[in-house]
Design a protein around this motif. Sequence first.
Motif, mmCIF file in Angstrom:
data_model
loop_
_atom_site.group_PDB
_atom_site.id
_atom_site.type_symbol
_atom_site.label_atom_id
_atom_site.label_comp_id
_atom_site.label_asym_id
_atom_site.label_seq_id
_atom_site.Cartn_x
_atom_site.Cartn_y
_atom_site.Cartn_z
ATOM 1 N N ASN A 25 0.814 -1.208 0.000
ATOM 2 C CA ASN A 25 0.000 0.000 0.000
ATOM 3 C C ASN A 25 0.852 1.265 0.000
ATOM 4 N N GLY A 26 2.180 1.111 -0.168
ATOM 5 C CA GLY A 26 3.052 2.264 -0.324
ATOM 6 C C GLY A 26 3.604 2.846 0.959
ATOM 7 N N ASP A 67 -11.947 5.006 -0.391
ATOM 8 C CA ASP A 67 -11.425 6.080 -1.244
ATOM 9 C C ASP A 67 -10.040 6.518 -0.773
ATOM 10 N N SER A 68 -9.900 6.715 0.543
ATOM 11 C CA SER A 68 -8.636 7.169 1.107
ATOM 12 C C SER A 68 -7.530 6.133 0.919
ATOM 13 N N ILE A 69 -7.833 4.870 1.217
ATOM 14 C CA ILE A 69 -6.838 3.803 1.081
ATOM 15 C C ILE A 69 -6.413 3.652 -0.372
ATOM 16 N N SER A 70 -7.364 3.795 -1.295
ATOM 17 C CA SER A 70 -7.035 3.712 -2.727
ATOM 18 C C SER A 70 -6.084 4.821 -3.153
ATOM 19 N N HIS A 94 -13.730 -0.873 10.459
ATOM 20 C CA HIS A 94 -14.005 -0.172 9.209
ATOM 21 C C HIS A 94 -12.830 -0.290 8.243
ATOM 22 N N ARG A 95 -11.604 -0.171 8.770
ATOM 23 C CA ARG A 95 -10.412 -0.304 7.917
ATOM 24 C C ARG A 95 -10.303 -1.722 7.366
ATOM 25 N N PHE A 96 -10.595 -2.717 8.206
ATOM 26 C CA PHE A 96 -10.550 -4.113 7.782
ATOM 27 C C PHE A 96 -11.561 -4.361 6.657
ATOM 28 N N ARG A 101 -13.260 -5.078 0.881
ATOM 29 C CA ARG A 101 -14.057 -4.632 -0.257
ATOM 30 C C ARG A 101 -13.192 -4.156 -1.415
ATOM 31 N N LEU A 102 -11.983 -3.678 -1.119
ATOM 32 C CA LEU A 102 -11.053 -3.281 -2.177
ATOM 33 C C LEU A 102 -10.327 -4.483 -2.782
ATOM 34 N N GLY A 103 -10.472 -5.635 -2.139
ATOM 35 C CA GLY A 103 -9.811 -6.834 -2.637
ATOM 36 C C GLY A 103 -8.322 -6.886 -2.324
ATOM 37 N N LEU A 104 -7.904 -6.140 -1.309
ATOM 38 C CA LEU A 104 -6.490 -6.144 -0.925
ATOM 39 C C LEU A 104 -6.187 -7.408 -0.128
#
Length: 124
Positions: A25-26, A67-70, A94-96, A101-104
Motif C-alpha cells: 500500500n506504499g 477512497d482514502s486507502i485507494s 471499518h479499515r478491515f 471490499r477493495l480486494g487487498l
Amino acid sequence: MANLPLNFSHAPIKISSLTIKASSNGVPFSKPKSGGLVILDIPLDKIRRPLMRTRANDPQKVKDLMDSISQIGLQEPIDVLEVEGVYYGFSGCHRFEAHQRLGLPTIRCKIRRGTKETLRHHMR
C-alpha cells in the motif's frame, strides 16, 4: 515489497537518489524495537474477527476509507492480538472491511502478543 526510487533535485544537500522499501500500500515498513510492538502486513484471511457480528459498520465510513486507502494507502494500522500464532482483530473494523471490499490481500497491523487469558479478557 517494492523499491521506490526518489529523486531530490531541490534539496539543500545534493542527493541523487534514495530507495525506500514499502509495502503493497506504499507505506514504508517500520523496524520493530527490541521488546516493542511489531508492525507487519498480515493476510486478511489470517485475522480472526471474534466480535464481527456484535455491530454493523457505518457504510459511509467504509466507503470513505476505501477512497482514502485507494489514494494514499492505509495511514493507521489496525491492532491485532497474537495468541499462540493466531491473530485476533478487535479494532479497526471499518479499515478491515475497506481492505476486504477493495480486494487487498493484506492489511498493516500493530501486533501485540498475549495469552489465552488476555484473549478471554478481550472477548468479554
